[in-house]
Design a protein around this motif. Structure first.
Motif, PDB file in Angstrom:
ATOM      1  N   GLY A 125      32.899 -16.083  -8.610  1.00  0.00           N
ATOM      2  CA  GLY A 125      33.700 -17.046  -9.361  1.00  0.00           C
ATOM      3  C   GLY A 125      32.914 -18.189  -9.966  1.00  0.00           C
ATOM      4  O   GLY A 125      33.465 -18.965 -10.757  1.00  0.00           O
ATOM      5  N   VAL A 126      31.641 -18.309  -9.622  1.00  0.00           N
ATOM      6  CA  VAL A 126      30.799 -19.371 -10.178  1.00  0.00           C
ATOM      7  C   VAL A 126      30.202 -18.891 -11.502  1.00  0.00           C
ATOM      8  O   VAL A 126      29.753 -17.734 -11.616  1.00  0.00           O
ATOM      9  CB  VAL A 126      29.678 -19.752  -9.184  1.00  0.00           C
ATOM     10  CG1 VAL A 126      28.659 -20.687  -9.829  1.00  0.00           C
ATOM     11  CG2 VAL A 126      30.293 -20.417  -7.949  1.00  0.00           C
ATOM     12  N   LEU A 127      30.189 -19.742 -12.508  1.00  0.00           N
ATOM     13  CA  LEU A 127      29.676 -19.365 -13.819  1.00  0.00           C
ATOM     14  C   LEU A 127      28.183 -19.037 -13.760  1.00  0.00           C
ATOM     15  O   LEU A 127      27.428 -19.664 -13.024  1.00  0.00           O
ATOM     16  CB  LEU A 127      29.912 -20.498 -14.818  1.00  0.00           C
ATOM     17  CG  LEU A 127      31.381 -20.847 -15.071  1.00  0.00           C
ATOM     18  CD1 LEU A 127      31.486 -22.066 -15.981  1.00  0.00           C
ATOM     19  CD2 LEU A 127      32.121 -19.662 -15.680  1.00  0.00           C
ATOM     20  N   GLY A 128      27.755 -18.050 -14.564  1.00  0.00           N
ATOM     21  CA  GLY A 128      26.373 -17.590 -14.525  1.00  0.00           C
ATOM     22  C   GLY A 128      25.346 -18.648 -14.824  1.00  0.00           C
ATOM     23  O   GLY A 128      24.232 -18.617 -14.278  1.00  0.00           O
ATOM     24  N   GLU A 129      25.710 -19.624 -15.677  1.00  0.00           N
ATOM     25  CA  GLU A 129      24.736 -20.657 -16.041  1.00  0.00           C
ATOM     26  C   GLU A 129      24.443 -21.626 -14.898  1.00  0.00           C
ATOM     27  O   GLU A 129      23.541 -22.464 -15.009  1.00  0.00           O
ATOM     28  CB  GLU A 129      25.225 -21.447 -17.267  1.00  0.00           C
ATOM     29  CG  GLU A 129      25.298 -20.643 -18.541  1.00  0.00           C
ATOM     30  CD  GLU A 129      26.595 -19.847 -18.657  1.00  0.00           C
ATOM     31  OE1 GLU A 129      27.473 -19.980 -17.765  1.00  0.00           O
ATOM     32  OE2 GLU A 129      26.722 -19.082 -19.626  1.00  0.00           O
ATOM     33  N   VAL A 130      25.201 -21.522 -13.815  1.00  0.00           N
ATOM     34  CA  VAL A 130      24.919 -22.369 -12.647  1.00  0.00           C
ATOM     35  C   VAL A 130      23.550 -22.014 -12.054  1.00  0.00           C
ATOM     36  O   VAL A 130      22.983 -22.775 -11.273  1.00  0.00           O
ATOM     37  CB  VAL A 130      26.067 -22.271 -11.621  1.00  0.00           C
ATOM     38  CG1 VAL A 130      25.760 -23.020 -10.331  1.00  0.00           C
ATOM     39  CG2 VAL A 130      27.351 -22.834 -12.237  1.00  0.00           C
ATOM     40  N   ARG A 131      22.976 -20.876 -12.466  1.00  0.00           N
ATOM     41  CA  ARG A 131      21.582 -20.582 -12.100  1.00  0.00           C
ATOM     42  C   ARG A 131      20.640 -21.705 -12.536  1.00  0.00           C
ATOM     43  O   ARG A 131      19.617 -21.942 -11.891  1.00  0.00           O
ATOM     44  CB  ARG A 131      21.121 -19.282 -12.748  1.00  0.00           C
ATOM     45  CG  ARG A 131      21.736 -18.039 -12.167  1.00  0.00           C
ATOM     46  CD  ARG A 131      21.176 -16.804 -12.848  1.00  0.00           C
ATOM     47  NE  ARG A 131      21.728 -15.599 -12.264  1.00  0.00           N
ATOM     48  CZ  ARG A 131      22.879 -15.045 -12.636  1.00  0.00           C
ATOM     49  NH1 ARG A 131      23.594 -15.603 -13.601  1.00  0.00           N
ATOM     50  NH2 ARG A 131      23.306 -13.934 -12.055  1.00  0.00           N
ATOM     51  N   ILE A 132      20.971 -22.360 -13.636  1.00  0.00           N
ATOM     52  CA  ILE A 132      20.148 -23.492 -14.085  1.00  0.00           C
ATOM     53  C   ILE A 132      20.090 -24.545 -12.989  1.00  0.00           C
ATOM     54  O   ILE A 132      19.022 -25.066 -12.664  1.00  0.00           O
ATOM     55  CB  ILE A 132      20.705 -24.104 -15.379  1.00  0.00           C
ATOM     56  CG1 ILE A 132      20.675 -23.083 -16.516  1.00  0.00           C
ATOM     57  CG2 ILE A 132      19.905 -25.345 -15.766  1.00  0.00           C
ATOM     58  CD1 ILE A 132      21.414 -23.545 -17.758  1.00  0.00           C
ATOM     59  N   HIS A 133      21.238 -24.872 -12.425  1.00  0.00           N
ATOM     60  CA  HIS A 133      21.295 -25.863 -11.350  1.00  0.00           C
ATOM     61  C   HIS A 133      20.419 -25.401 -10.179  1.00  0.00           C
ATOM     62  O   HIS A 133      19.647 -26.192  -9.622  1.00  0.00           O
ATOM     63  CB  HIS A 133      22.733 -26.048 -10.856  1.00  0.00           C
ATOM     64  CG  HIS A 133      23.706 -26.485 -11.893  1.00  0.00           C
ATOM     65  ND1 HIS A 133      24.488 -27.621 -11.762  1.00  0.00           N
ATOM     66  CD2 HIS A 133      24.072 -25.925 -13.077  1.00  0.00           C
ATOM     67  CE1 HIS A 133      25.281 -27.750 -12.802  1.00  0.00           C
ATOM     68  NE2 HIS A 133      25.048 -26.726 -13.617  1.00  0.00           N
TER      69      HIS A 133
END
Length: 216
Positions: A73-81
């Protein structure tokens, strides 16, 4: 510690919710922005995966591991974080924002130039991640984090995201760099030396907005 919502305190949840709604009210994000706050060396809390202005009082975010797979459920761009927190132990908050004014500059591979003293927040330059694709892989996210770098010069990077020691400080710096677009644009319109390429120093934006008691 389990990567579950219960690991974030009520105060930490409220901080991230309020920051998310403040970013939306300031027009610094569109429907796909997100912000997070570090909980400890191994975990951070990211806001709910929905338009930030629609996050309701009491709506929980998701605790994410700094190392490991993203929770469902977490957006893929949270990889940046994740990769920023891995490379920068000093960073306590990250924001993926997309101010319309700054996006206009970045589409031309330009970052806002400093026009007066508060540009020191971003000295000597705002880095540019020169790739318009969504950051959906670890290799891309690592590249963004490495472009951000470390130290005073890299308090901010132009890749639709912001970083700071706290999520509140990150939100303020997003406002600062967005505000620098206006004098930069005016300088260009008037024939001034405003056409700096990627890496130009970003400067000061609007000051703090009127204070009120937020809905948590």
């Amino acid at each position: 510690m389990s990567a579950s919502r219960k690991d974030a305190s009520a105060g930490q949840e409220a901080l991230v919710r309020v920051a998310a709604r403040a970013l939306a009210r300031a027009n610094l994000v569109h429907a796909y922005g997100h912000c997070s706050s570090r909980l400890d060396a191994d975990h951070f809390l990211v806001c709910a995966a929905r338009p930030m202005g629609l996050i309701a009082p009491g709506e929980a975010g998701t605790v994410v591991p700094v190392h490991g797979d993203l929770p469902e459920g977490v957006l893929g761009e949270v990889r940046i974080h994740q990769h920023i927190y891995r490379l920068r132990p000093d960073v306590g908050g990250v924001i993926r924002s997309m101010p319309p004014t700054v996006m206009t500059l970045s589409s031309a591979r330009v970052t806002p130039a400093a026009r007066h003293g508060m540009g020191s927040y971003f000295s000597p330059a705002v880095p540019l991640w020169d790739d318009p694709q969504l950051v959906r892989s670890d290799a891309q996210a690592r590249g963004v984090a490495e472009t951000l770098g470390g130290g005073q010069r890299d308090r901010d990077a132009r890749q639709r995201r912001r970083g700071g020691r706290r999520v509140a400080a990150a939100r303020h710096r997003a406002d600062l760099v967005s505000g620098r677009r206006r004098p930069h644009r005016m300088a260009i319109a008037r024939g001034g030396a405003g056409r700096r390429r990627a890496g130009a120093v970003a400067g000061r934006g609007r000051g703090p907005r009127g204070r009120h008691r937020p809905h948590l």
